[in-house]
Structure formats: structure tokens, C-alpha cells
Write an enzyme that holds these catalytic residues in place. Sequence first.
Site, PDB file in Angstrom:
ATOM      1  N   ALA A  42       0.619  -1.032  -0.126  1.00  0.00           N
ATOM      2  CA  ALA A  42      -0.135  -0.051  -0.248  1.00  0.00           C
ATOM      3  C   ALA A  42       0.747   1.155   0.141  1.00  0.00           C
ATOM      4  CB  ALA A  42      -1.023  -0.114   1.129  1.00  0.00           C
ATOM      5  N   PHE A  43       2.097   1.277   0.509  1.00  0.00           N
ATOM      6  CA  PHE A  43       2.833   2.448   0.713  1.00  0.00           C
ATOM      7  C   PHE A  43       3.540   2.997  -0.304  1.00  0.00           C
ATOM      8  CE2 PHE A  43       6.235   5.084   2.732  1.00  0.00           C
ATOM      9  CZ  PHE A  43       5.562   5.631   3.684  1.00  0.00           C
ATOM     10  N   GLU A  44       3.403   2.099  -1.449  1.00  0.00           N
ATOM     11  CA  GLU A  44       3.888   2.361  -2.610  1.00  0.00           C
ATOM     12  C   GLU A  44       2.777   2.991  -3.708  1.00  0.00           C
ATOM     13  OE1 GLU A  44       6.634  -0.169  -0.789  1.00  0.00           O
ATOM     14  OE2 GLU A  44       4.553  -0.665  -1.309  1.00  0.00           O
ATOM     15  N   LEU A  66      -5.014  -3.878   1.003  1.00  0.00           N
ATOM     16  CA  LEU A  66      -5.649  -4.270   2.325  1.00  0.00           C
ATOM     17  C   LEU A  66      -4.416  -4.147   3.398  1.00  0.00           C
ATOM     18  CD1 LEU A  66      -8.018  -5.602   4.356  1.00  0.00           C
ATOM     19  CD2 LEU A  66      -6.975  -7.914   3.371  1.00  0.00           C
ATOM     20  N   VAL A  67      -4.754  -3.130   4.492  1.00  0.00           N
ATOM     21  CA  VAL A  67      -3.688  -2.970   5.231  1.00  0.00           C
ATOM     22  C   VAL A  67      -4.240  -3.638   6.600  1.00  0.00           C
ATOM     23  CG1 VAL A  67      -2.247  -1.041   6.659  1.00  0.00           C
ATOM     24  CG2 VAL A  67      -2.983  -0.648   4.047  1.00  0.00           C
ATOM     25  N   VAL A  68      -3.288  -4.670   7.228  1.00  0.00           N
ATOM     26  CA  VAL A  68      -3.787  -5.377   8.277  1.00  0.00           C
ATOM     27  C   VAL A  68      -2.684  -5.204   9.439  1.00  0.00           C
ATOM     28  CG1 VAL A  68      -5.249  -6.694   6.926  1.00  0.00           C
ATOM     29  CG2 VAL A  68      -3.029  -7.582   7.525  1.00  0.00           C
ATOM     30  N   ARG A  74       2.589  -0.318  13.692  1.00  0.00           N
ATOM     31  CA  ARG A  74       0.849   0.367  13.708  1.00  0.00           C
ATOM     32  C   ARG A  74       0.508   0.630  12.424  1.00  0.00           C
ATOM     33  NH1 ARG A  74      -0.727   3.203  18.422  1.00  0.00           N
ATOM     34  NH2 ARG A  74      -2.601   3.507  17.313  1.00  0.00           N
ATOM     35  N   SER A  99      -9.694   5.745  -3.279  1.00  0.00           N
ATOM     36  CA  SER A  99      -8.930   4.945  -2.412  1.00  0.00           C
ATOM     37  C   SER A  99      -9.815   3.874  -2.374  1.00  0.00           C
ATOM     38  CB  SER A  99      -8.821   5.414  -1.239  1.00  0.00           C
ATOM     39  OG  SER A  99      -8.203   4.609  -0.246  1.00  0.00           O
ATOM     40  N   HIS A 113     -13.002 -15.137   7.415  1.00  0.00           N
ATOM     41  CA  HIS A 113     -12.734 -13.731   7.160  1.00  0.00           C
ATOM     42  C   HIS A 113     -12.381 -13.470   5.727  1.00  0.00           C
ATOM     43  CE1 HIS A 113     -11.531 -11.522  11.200  1.00  0.00           C
ATOM     44  NE2 HIS A 113     -12.708 -12.003  11.274  1.00  0.00           N
TER      45      HIS A 113
END
Length: 146
Positions: A42-44, A66-68, A74, A99, A113
Site C-alpha cells: 500500500a505504501f507504494e 488491504l492494510v492489516v 501500527r 481509495s 474472514h
Amino acid sequence: MTHTRFAFIKAQWHADIVDQALKGFCELIPEAQVDVFDVPGAFEMPLLARDLAESGQYGAVAAAALVVDGGIYRHDFVAQAVVDGLMRAGLDSGVPVLSVSLTPHHFQETEHHMAIYKAHFVEKGREAARAALGILQTRESLQKAA
């Protein structure tokens, strides 16, 4: 507007879930009008979103991740940085950057899940497509009125 191209960025962490957003997006926007770009995580996404938006090739850019909570960092800080970066890319470029990035409070790699989040990402992809089309339609109307 029928020939508008769209960019869709997908983070590869949890790709089996995140890829479902593209499926939902392409239910409303023909796949032939969508260029797909994969990034490691995600950071990219914000940097590539900015570059794609500034290229002049796309009416809108969507980015899915999906940032888990992996227990090491954190994840909410990462998610906030990503969403802020995507918003900045849109504001700086003047091209809608949407987004489809989710940060669940509780995620476990269980069958239950996985099924819930896969279905949810399909719907979030549809929502991003509706938003992209809606923004473009509104902007087109404003140009005609001017």
C-alpha cells in the site's frame, strides 16, 4: 466519456483479496478501458497514483490495498499515510484519485474472514467505479455549463 481510460493500482499484500476490487470495478467500467498496475504494498501506491494522474492518460485513478495489523507495526499509521498520499495525488494533479484501501480492526487469515473481505472488496471496487464515473460526469457537466 466512453473512451476515457482509467488506471487501477493494486497492492500485492493479500492480493487474493485486493484483486477482487478490480473485479468489481470492471463490472461497471469495461476492462478494455482499465490499465492495471501492481505495486508491492500500500505504501507504494500514492507515488504511482500521482505519476499516473499527472500523465494525462487517465480520467481517474483507483488504488486498492488491504492494510492489516501484522503485529510488528501500527498499521493504522501506514493506512493514514496511504490515504493522505492518495488524496494529495488527486488534489495536486487535478485528476480524481480514489481509495479502495481498507484497514480492518480485526483480520485473521481464516476461511471465514477471507470470504467476507473478498466479497467486500468486490463491492468497494464497484463503489470506486461509480465514484469515478460520477465525478467525470459532474466535471463534464460543469465544462458544458461554462
